[in-house]
Scaffold this motif. Structure first.
Motif, PDB file in Angstrom:
ATOM      1  N   LEU A 311       0.835  -1.205   0.000  1.00  0.00           N
ATOM      2  CA  LEU A 311       0.000   0.000   0.000  1.00  0.00           C
ATOM      3  C   LEU A 311       0.868   1.253   0.000  1.00  0.00           C
ATOM      4  N   PRO A 312       0.941   1.986  -1.122  1.00  0.00           N
ATOM      5  CA  PRO A 312       1.705   3.231  -1.165  1.00  0.00           C
ATOM      6  C   PRO A 312       0.910   4.388  -0.539  1.00  0.00           C
ATOM      7  N   VAL A 313       1.587   5.201   0.235  1.00  0.00           N
ATOM      8  CA  VAL A 313       0.986   6.382   0.855  1.00  0.00           C
ATOM      9  C   VAL A 313       1.934   7.557   0.646  1.00  0.00           C
ATOM     10  N   VAL A 314       1.359   8.697   0.285  1.00  0.00           N
ATOM     11  CA  VAL A 314       2.137   9.927   0.101  1.00  0.00           C
ATOM     12  C   VAL A 314       1.658  10.953   1.116  1.00  0.00           C
ATOM     13  N   VAL A 315       2.602  11.578   1.813  1.00  0.00           N
ATOM     14  CA  VAL A 315       2.274  12.589   2.814  1.00  0.00           C
ATOM     15  C   VAL A 315       2.867  13.919   2.370  1.00  0.00           C
ATOM     16  N   ASP A 316       2.001  14.901   2.140  1.00  0.00           N
ATOM     17  CA  ASP A 316       2.441  16.264   1.840  1.00  0.00           C
ATOM     18  C   ASP A 316       2.441  17.065   3.132  1.00  0.00           C
ATOM     19  N   HIS A 317       3.508  17.799   3.366  1.00  0.00           N
ATOM     20  CA  HIS A 317       3.635  18.530   4.621  1.00  0.00           C
ATOM     21  C   HIS A 317       4.626  19.656   4.438  1.00  0.00           C
ATOM     22  N   ALA A 318       4.570  20.616   5.344  1.00  0.00           N
ATOM     23  CA  ALA A 318       5.631  21.614   5.390  1.00  0.00           C
ATOM     24  C   ALA A 318       6.885  20.921   5.908  1.00  0.00           C
ATOM     25  N   GLU A 319       8.045  21.525   5.660  1.00  0.00           N
ATOM     26  CA  GLU A 319       9.298  20.919   6.122  1.00  0.00           C
ATOM     27  C   GLU A 319       9.404  21.103   7.627  1.00  0.00           C
ATOM     28  N   ALA A 386      -2.352  10.954   1.242  1.00  0.00           N
ATOM     29  CA  ALA A 386      -2.995  10.398   0.047  1.00  0.00           C
ATOM     30  C   ALA A 386      -2.599   8.935  -0.102  1.00  0.00           C
ATOM     31  N   VAL A 387      -3.578   8.107  -0.430  1.00  0.00           N
ATOM     32  CA  VAL A 387      -3.362   6.660  -0.481  1.00  0.00           C
ATOM     33  C   VAL A 387      -3.605   6.150  -1.899  1.00  0.00           C
ATOM     34  N   GLY A 388      -2.653   5.390  -2.410  1.00  0.00           N
ATOM     35  CA  GLY A 388      -2.825   4.752  -3.709  1.00  0.00           C
ATOM     36  C   GLY A 388      -3.504   3.407  -3.544  1.00  0.00           C
ATOM     37  N   PRO A 389      -3.965   2.809  -4.613  1.00  0.00           N
ATOM     38  CA  PRO A 389      -4.611   1.494  -4.515  1.00  0.00           C
ATOM     39  C   PRO A 389      -3.618   0.415  -4.091  1.00  0.00           C
ATOM     40  N   GLY A 390      -4.079  -0.524  -3.261  1.00  0.00           N
ATOM     41  CA  GLY A 390      -3.223  -1.618  -2.852  1.00  0.00           C
ATOM     42  C   GLY A 390      -2.924  -2.544  -4.021  1.00  0.00           C
ATOM     43  N   VAL A 391      -1.708  -3.072  -4.069  1.00  0.00           N
ATOM     44  CA  VAL A 391      -1.287  -3.967  -5.150  1.00  0.00           C
ATOM     45  C   VAL A 391      -0.623  -5.188  -4.530  1.00  0.00           C
ATOM     46  N   THR A 392      -0.472  -6.221  -5.322  1.00  0.00           N
ATOM     47  CA  THR A 392       0.150  -7.452  -4.831  1.00  0.00           C
ATOM     48  C   THR A 392       1.503  -7.729  -5.458  1.00  0.00           C
ATOM     49  N   GLU A 393       1.880  -6.950  -6.458  1.00  0.00           N
ATOM     50  CA  GLU A 393       3.171  -7.113  -7.124  1.00  0.00           C
ATOM     51  C   GLU A 393       3.978  -5.830  -7.001  1.00  0.00           C
ATOM     52  N   ARG A 399       2.757   2.570 -10.554  1.00  0.00           N
ATOM     53  CA  ARG A 399       1.464   3.136 -10.956  1.00  0.00           C
ATOM     54  C   ARG A 399       0.660   3.585  -9.735  1.00  0.00           C
ATOM     55  N   SER A 400       0.656   2.777  -8.682  1.00  0.00           N
ATOM     56  CA  SER A 400      -0.103   3.111  -7.491  1.00  0.00           C
ATOM     57  C   SER A 400       0.462   4.341  -6.786  1.00  0.00           C
ATOM     58  N   PHE A 401       1.801   4.443  -6.726  1.00  0.00           N
ATOM     59  CA  PHE A 401       2.435   5.624  -6.132  1.00  0.00           C
ATOM     60  C   PHE A 401       2.094   6.884  -6.935  1.00  0.00           C
ATOM     61  N   ARG A 402       2.110   6.770  -8.264  1.00  0.00           N
ATOM     62  CA  ARG A 402       1.773   7.919  -9.103  1.00  0.00           C
ATOM     63  C   ARG A 402       0.340   8.386  -8.822  1.00  0.00           C
ATOM     64  N   GLU A 403      -0.576   7.438  -8.651  1.00  0.00           N
ATOM     65  CA  GLU A 403      -1.960   7.804  -8.362  1.00  0.00           C
ATOM     66  C   GLU A 403      -2.053   8.505  -7.011  1.00  0.00           C
ATOM     67  N   ALA A 404      -1.309   8.013  -6.027  1.00  0.00           N
ATOM     68  CA  ALA A 404      -1.302   8.663  -4.711  1.00  0.00           C
ATOM     69  C   ALA A 404      -0.745  10.074  -4.818  1.00  0.00           C
ATOM     70  N   GLU A 405       0.277  10.266  -5.646  1.00  0.00           N
ATOM     71  CA  GLU A 405       0.830  11.608  -5.833  1.00  0.00           C
ATOM     72  C   GLU A 405      -0.178  12.536  -6.501  1.00  0.00           C
ATOM     73  N   GLU A 406      -0.913  12.020  -7.470  1.00  0.00           N
ATOM     74  CA  GLU A 406      -1.933  12.827  -8.131  1.00  0.00           C
ATOM     75  C   GLU A 406      -3.018  13.248  -7.147  1.00  0.00           C
ATOM     76  N   VAL A 407      -3.388  12.338  -6.250  1.00  0.00           N
ATOM     77  CA  VAL A 407      -4.377  12.679  -5.228  1.00  0.00           C
ATOM     78  C   VAL A 407      -3.818  13.759  -4.302  1.00  0.00           C
ATOM     79  N   ALA A 408      -2.564  13.588  -3.868  1.00  0.00           N
ATOM     80  CA  ALA A 408      -1.950  14.576  -2.981  1.00  0.00           C
ATOM     81  C   ALA A 408      -1.882  15.943  -3.642  1.00  0.00           C
ATOM     82  N   ASP A 409      -1.581  15.974  -4.936  1.00  0.00           N
ATOM     83  CA  ASP A 409      -1.511  17.248  -5.663  1.00  0.00           C
ATOM     84  C   ASP A 409      -2.867  17.942  -5.723  1.00  0.00           C
ATOM     85  N   ALA A 410      -3.946  17.173  -5.635  1.00  0.00           N
ATOM     86  CA  ALA A 410      -5.286  17.735  -5.833  1.00  0.00           C
ATOM     87  C   ALA A 410      -5.934  18.228  -4.550  1.00  0.00           C
TER      88      ALA A 410
END
Length: 531
Positions: A311-319, A386-393, A399-410
């Protein structure tokens, strides 16, 4: 060669003249010869320190097999390089009991068919050893200066490890106390040969007090310290078909381990986070040559990749830091405490990534929600998870990380009420927020609403608010008028003014849709909160 081995000594003319034949320990001829010792004693161990090539005529050797085995055990226990026996005085051929005892201890046994002058052997070999020791001292000085220069300029751990690998031609791995490979340089071997099942293999090799060979694979291991306590260790792996480790390998590994210890005192100690960040970034951009390489590198850092949901997760935050603890450090500590296996590292200055390995049958939402609430409580409500879809491979993680990044950007300030976000949370406001820096969006807003905004600015009116309420009410004028606190007649007049200024027909559904997009985009661009 900078150091003499048993095989090297056997090729010297002074020994070759005796027609040497190896009777036992054929696989140990690469042992380093530290000195040559001539002895006819039955208990020579007390005079030896290890690494000596013992020369004897065999005259005092006992006839009893048990005593002969005890003699060989003494030599083997002290660590001699080999035993050379001259035939002709005591023995006419290699005695079977001596050969058997040496084979049992894998001790090189060399039989000389012709007599040689032992004094000439010792003089020749000792001269070569002293030359080699002088060369080792010069080499050690050069290596010391090299690692010192790296330390003084604040080199990263990757440089120390790569330098050790380059100097020896052997794979070198820096690992922490829990046997995660933090940095590695594979030299002439493939990643798979070095990192496969790393943690399991590493646990079979003990950590000596100083650089020494350890474990069933014959690794050369040196401890790496941090403020008088063990941080991890530096490991050199032998080449598959190469000679065993010699004094130079040991010297180089010790110098590298000492430099790494100093680096932990003087530089940034976040080596684990750097290693995690490197693997996460390589996954995000898929820089791996194969799926096997990606799997080995992730598993070497303790992330199980098979039989789990990744499960990829992206966290946007101030430094931000809280008591000198970064978001990545805080996350890593919390996940470790809760028993969740994960890679945690910074993807940029304001973005942290984590890749969790969860049981396939378990629900991921409670885990992410707990992490999100803890992060927002510690580092502020502005943190976006932001959470990307869970994958098994592992190959699907990119692809899942990219989707999580797109969600974080939005996810803009107006959309941060939820503890975490997934792709289905991205609506029109979030989509426009992700496109807020696109000049085409800015032009669209200006073309659709520019005259209305200018009119409000000149006359102090609030036509934009009236338009927004009308659009939010899906064209219901009564509801919109009530929301802005105007009579229906007064509200109708404002709508007519808006139509005149914009040249639009507010009764047309397509016009209302276009204006609604423009108003939403304007609010996003100006940070106005939408409801």
């Amino acid at each position: 060669m900078p150091f003499l081995t048993v095989a090297d000594v056997l090729r010297l003319p002074v020994i070759a003249a005796g027609l040497p034949r190896v009777a036992a320990g054929e696989g140990q001829l690469g042992r380093t010869v530290r000195w040559v010792h001539v002895t006819e004693l039955l208990d020579p161990a007390s005079f030896l320190e290890g690494g000596e090539l013992v020369l004897t005529t065999g005259m005092p050797h006992p006839s009893d097999p048990t005593q002969l085995r005890g003699y060989v055990d003494q030599l083997a226990d002290v660590g001699v390089a080999g035993l050379v026996v001259e035939l002709g005085r005591r023995y006419q051929q290699a005695p079977p009991d001596l050969v058997a005892a040496c084979r049992e201890r894998d001790l090189p046994l060399i039989m000389l068919a012709r007599g040689v002058r032992f004094i000439e052997v010792t003089q020749t070999v000792h001269a070569l050893i002293l030359d080699a020791q002088g060369e080792l001292l010069r080499r050690a000085q050069h290596v010391h200066e090299l690692f010192t220069s790296l330390t003084l300029r604040g080199a990263e751990p990757e440089e120390f490890v790569q330098t050790a690998a380059d100097l020896t031609g052997c794979p070198v791995v820096l690992e922490n106390l829990i046997h995660h490979a933090v940095v590695w340089a594979v030299a002439g071997r493939a990643d798979g040969q070095v990192l496969d099942a790393w943690s399991r293999r590493s646990r079979t090799a003990e950590t000596p007090g100083r650089a020494a060979v350890s474990g069933p694979e014959g690794w050369l291991v040196a401890p790496v310290e941090e403020r008088s306590s063990r941080w991890g260790r530096l490991i050199m792996l032998p080449l598959a078909a190469g000679p065993p480790f010699g004094p130079e390998h040991t010297m180089i590994l010790e110098q590298a381990a000492t430099a790494l210890t100093l680096a932990r005192l003087t530089g940034s100690p976040e080596w684990d986070r750097r290693a995690h960040s490197s693997v996460l970034l390589d996954l995000l951009h898929w820089r791996y040559r194969s799926r096997t390489e990606a799997r080995l590198r992730a598993e070497a850092l303790g992330l199980p990749t098979t039989g789990h949901r990744l499960l990829p997760v992206v966290v946007d935050h101030a430094e931000a830091q809280v008591e000198d603890t970064t978001v990545a450090d805080h996350l890593a500590k919390e996940l470790h405490t809760s028993g969740v296996k994960a890679l945690v590292g910074d993807l940029s200055g304001r973005r942290t990534g984590l890749l969790m390995a969860l049981a396939r049958a378990s629900a991921w939402q409670p885990v992410v929600e707990r992490i999100a609430r803890d992060l927002r409580a510690t580092f502020g409500e502005d943190a976006v998870i932001a959470v990307g879809p869970g994958v098994t491979e592992l190959s699907q993680v990119t692809r899942s990380f990219r989707e999580a990044e797109e969600v974080a950007d939005a996810i803009g300030p107006a959309s941060r009420s939820r503890p975490f976000h997934v792709a289905s949370d991205v609506g029109l406001p979030e989509l426009l927020y992700s496109l807020r820096d696109d000049v085409r969006v800015q032009k669209y807003v200006e073309q659709r609403l520019g005259r209305l905004v200018q009119h409000d600015a000149r006359h102090g009116s609030d036509l934009l608010t009236a338009l927004r309420e009308y659009l939010d009410a899906a064209g219901n004028k009564s509801i919109a008028a009530k929301r802005v606190g105007l009579s229906r007649q007064a509200f109708y007049q404002r709508l007519h003014t808006i139509e005149r200024l914009l040249g639009a027909d507010l009764e047309a559904g397509a016009e209302r849709t276009q204006l609604h997009v423009a108003v939403t985009a304007l609010e996003v661009l100006h940070g106005v909160e939408t409801n």
